[in-house]
Design an enzyme around this catalytic site. Structure first.
Site, PDB file in Angstrom:
ATOM      1  N   ILE A   1      57.747  22.672  20.196  1.00  0.00           N
ATOM      2  CA  ILE A   1      56.647  23.453  19.609  1.00  0.00           C
ATOM      3  C   ILE A   1      57.235  24.735  19.019  1.00  0.00           C
ATOM      4  O   ILE A   1      57.093  25.823  19.587  1.00  0.00           O
ATOM      5  CB  ILE A   1      55.552  23.775  20.653  1.00  0.00           C
ATOM      6  CG1 ILE A   1      55.054  22.515  21.347  1.00  0.00           C
ATOM      7  CG2 ILE A   1      54.382  24.483  19.977  1.00  0.00           C
ATOM      8  CD1 ILE A   1      54.055  22.772  22.463  1.00  0.00           C
ATOM      9  N   PRO A   2      57.902  24.625  17.873  1.00  0.00           N
ATOM     10  CA  PRO A   2      58.385  25.845  17.229  1.00  0.00           C
ATOM     11  C   PRO A   2      57.193  26.702  16.801  1.00  0.00           C
ATOM     12  O   PRO A   2      56.185  26.171  16.348  1.00  0.00           O
ATOM     13  CB  PRO A   2      59.178  25.339  16.022  1.00  0.00           C
ATOM     14  CG  PRO A   2      58.741  23.936  15.802  1.00  0.00           C
ATOM     15  CD  PRO A   2      58.209  23.426  17.108  1.00  0.00           C
ATOM     16  N   HIS A   3      57.302  28.013  17.009  1.00  0.00           N
ATOM     17  CA  HIS A   3      56.161  28.870  16.710  1.00  0.00           C
ATOM     18  C   HIS A   3      56.610  30.286  16.374  1.00  0.00           C
ATOM     19  O   HIS A   3      57.725  30.682  16.687  1.00  0.00           O
ATOM     20  CB  HIS A   3      55.173  28.896  17.881  1.00  0.00           C
ATOM     21  CG  HIS A   3      55.799  29.305  19.176  1.00  0.00           C
ATOM     22  ND1 HIS A   3      56.487  28.431  19.968  1.00  0.00           N
ATOM     23  CD2 HIS A   3      55.849  30.495  19.810  1.00  0.00           C
ATOM     24  CE1 HIS A   3      56.933  29.052  21.050  1.00  0.00           C
ATOM     25  NE2 HIS A   3      56.563  30.310  20.969  1.00  0.00           N
ATOM     26  N   GLY A   4      55.713  30.994  15.709  1.00  0.00           N
ATOM     27  CA  GLY A   4      56.006  32.372  15.369  1.00  0.00           C
ATOM     28  C   GLY A   4      54.754  33.134  14.993  1.00  0.00           C
ATOM     29  O   GLY A   4      53.736  32.540  14.643  1.00  0.00           O
TER      30      GLY A   4
END
Length: 157
Positions: free
Chosen positions: A65-68
């Site tokens: 779950i790449p997130h920013g």
């Protein structure tokens, strides 16, 4: 909250072959930039990559779950990428990642960000849900499955 509402058909993709974690993050940045006109693909990619440098967003079991958080985002937005072959992702279980759910939220949305991540972690910890996602025939099936989990799962809020 329905996680499927964060997605749109143009931000759900099945790709048979992606060569690396970096390339997968670039693809997700491209997909997300279609909905975030104030942000470039590069800005989104840089945000996702910066978060990865803090520690892998790989959950295990082939999921990440790449997130920013980005100032140019007006609302939470997501993209879902299913790979035909997993990529090395530095996940805690060392398994290659073949399902990536990228999330971008406005800088000030700390609580919403954490709530969405918790919901995603719950969804992706269900072996039956993962099996269904992996057997999905295309982007429409993936989107339907995410909507279905959110509205039909006994674990969803």
């Amino acid at each position: 909250m329905n996680i499927g509402d964060l997605l749109a058909p143009e931000r759900v993709c099945c790709l048979p072959d992606v060569s690396s974690k970096k390339r997968a993050l670039e693809m997700l940045g491209e997909m997300l930039s279609s909905h975030l006109p104030r942000l470039t693909q590069g800005e989104i990619f840089d945000s996702l990559l910066a978060r990865e440098r803090l520690g892998s967003t790989g959950l295990g079991h082939g999921v990440a779950i790449p997130h920013g958080r980005l100032a140019g985002a007006d609302e939470a937005c997501a993209a879902l990428l299913k790979l035909g072959k997993g990529v090395d992702y530095d996940a805690p279980d060392s398994e290659p990642v073949d399902i990536l759910f990228a999330l971008v939220v406005p800088t000030e949305c700390t609580d919403e960000h954490l709530q969405i991540l918790a919901l995603l972690a719950r969804m992706f910890s269900d072996p039956e849900t993962l099996a269904r996602l992996r057997s999905a025939k295309g982007p429409e099936d993936l989107l339907d499955l995410v909507h279905h989990w959110d509205t039909e799962s006994p674990d969803s809020p």
